[in-house]
Design a protein around this motif. Structure first.
Motif, PDB file in Angstrom:
ATOM      1  N   MET A  63      30.523  43.747  42.196  1.00 60.65           N
ATOM      2  CA  MET A  63      31.764  44.063  41.181  1.00 60.65           C
ATOM      3  C   MET A  63      32.359  45.065  42.591  1.00 60.65           C
ATOM      4  O   MET A  63      31.671  45.944  43.214  1.00 60.65           O
ATOM      5  CB  MET A  63      30.974  44.497  39.848  1.00 60.65           C
TER       6      MET A  63
ATOM      7  N   LEU B 193      35.302  48.192  42.831  1.00 54.46           N
ATOM      8  CA  LEU B 193      36.127  49.436  41.471  1.00 54.46           C
ATOM      9  C   LEU B 193      36.913  50.364  42.279  1.00 54.46           C
ATOM     10  O   LEU B 193      37.127  50.416  43.261  1.00 54.46           O
ATOM     11  CB  LEU B 193      35.273  50.416  40.915  1.00 54.46           C
TER      12      LEU B 193
ATOM     13  N   LEU C 148      39.024  46.945  37.947  1.00 59.90           N
ATOM     14  CA  LEU C 148      37.802  46.334  38.372  1.00 59.90           C
ATOM     15  C   LEU C 148      37.592  44.792  38.470  1.00 59.90           C
ATOM     16  O   LEU C 148      38.956  44.094  38.447  1.00 59.90           O
ATOM     17  CB  LEU C 148      36.702  45.907  36.647  1.00 59.90           C
TER      18      LEU C 148
END
Length: 277
Positions: free
Chosen positions: A251, A253, A261
């Motif tokens: 992931m 950010l 995101l």
């Protein structure tokens, strides 16, 4: 040029590490064109291969404490920073157990690897580091490695805090007040507190005191993974009203005027970067 975190691994603890139920590779911070690797444990190298990240781009590495889920790939990261040990460059920051050894723990890094970077620094709570131009505050933790610490990173758009492994206390949580994004190591689910770590119940208390814009679970153990970390994060959000989520491997950010995101692009076939001799 902005500020981005890439979560190379969101697992933690002995069993998640042993079985790589989640990778345990820490995370990369890109800030103003510089790259910092925080806690490169098992899985870090494999994940960087998957996202086509050239390790020689890394400028600095921080290792919070002397447990293998936080340091095992650090020597290879140091070799990447220093172009295989041929160029003396970059910075290495570590706790006393990581760098020197203490109380039966460590050192985590060989004497040879300690000589490779241009700069090395043993940190303690209360220190303020200049990591390639990024102000980084070192915070107290309570863990089985007594030299472990957490960090507050100044992103230029608010504070990103990484608590690292710790038991909960109001005093520990209060260090992170004013954080925009809070990375919380939540090893176990609600009702399953273990010594030197936090569970979902602790996350509720922590988030309630800090009141960040976004709280993110990291360092997920096998028990919380069985229970479902997304549901555990929703429990915190419902209790506090603060947006809370469980991180996923790879992931991303972006921290700017808004929090964005995403997911790193991955590749499975072998790759040799142009920088390789």
């Amino acid at each position: 040029m902005g500020f981005r975190i890439t979560f190379l691994g969101t697992g933690g603890g002995r069993h998640t590490t042993m079985y790589q139920t989640r990778c345990t590779g820490g995370f990369l911070i890109e800030h103003d064109g510089k790259f910092l690797h925080v806690d490169p444990g098992p899985g870090a190298l494999a994940q960087m291969q998957r996202i086509r990240y050239d390790l020689t781009r890394t400028d600095s590495v921080i290792v919070s404490h002397c447990h293998p889920d936080h340091y095992s790939d650090a020597e290879s990261v140091i070799e990447g920073i220093t172009r295989g040990g041929w160029v003396k460059r970059g910075s290495l920051y570590g706790s006393r157990t990581v760098m020197e050894g203490s109380g039966g723990l460590g050192p985590a890094l060989s004497r040879y690897h300690l000589t490779l970077p241009e700069r090395t620094r043993v940190f303690e709570p209360g220190d303020v580091l200049d990591v390639d131009g990024m102000r980084t505050e070192v915070c107290v933790a309570k863990h089985s490695d007594p030299t472990n610490v957490g960090f507050r990173f100044d992103t230029g758009n608010g504070t990103l805090s990484y608590v690292s492994d710790t038991e909960y206390s109001d005093e520990i949580a209060d260090q992170y007040r004013g954080s925009r994004v809070l990375l919380l190591p939540i090893t176990t689910p609600s009702g399953n507190r273990i010594r030197y770590h936090m569970c979902t119940d602790d996350a509720i208390s922590f988030v309630e005191r800090v009141r960040p814009e976004l709280a993110i679970f990291v360092h997920l153990g096998v028990v919380i993974l069985r229970k479902g970390p997304d549901a555990q994060a929703r429990m915190v959000e419902d209790a506090t009203g603060v947006r809370t989520m469980a991180a996923e491997d790879l992931m991303t950010l972006d921290i700017g005027d808004e929090l964005r995101l995403g997911k790193a692009e991955t590749h499975e076939e072998p790759w040799i970067p142009d920088s390789a001799p």
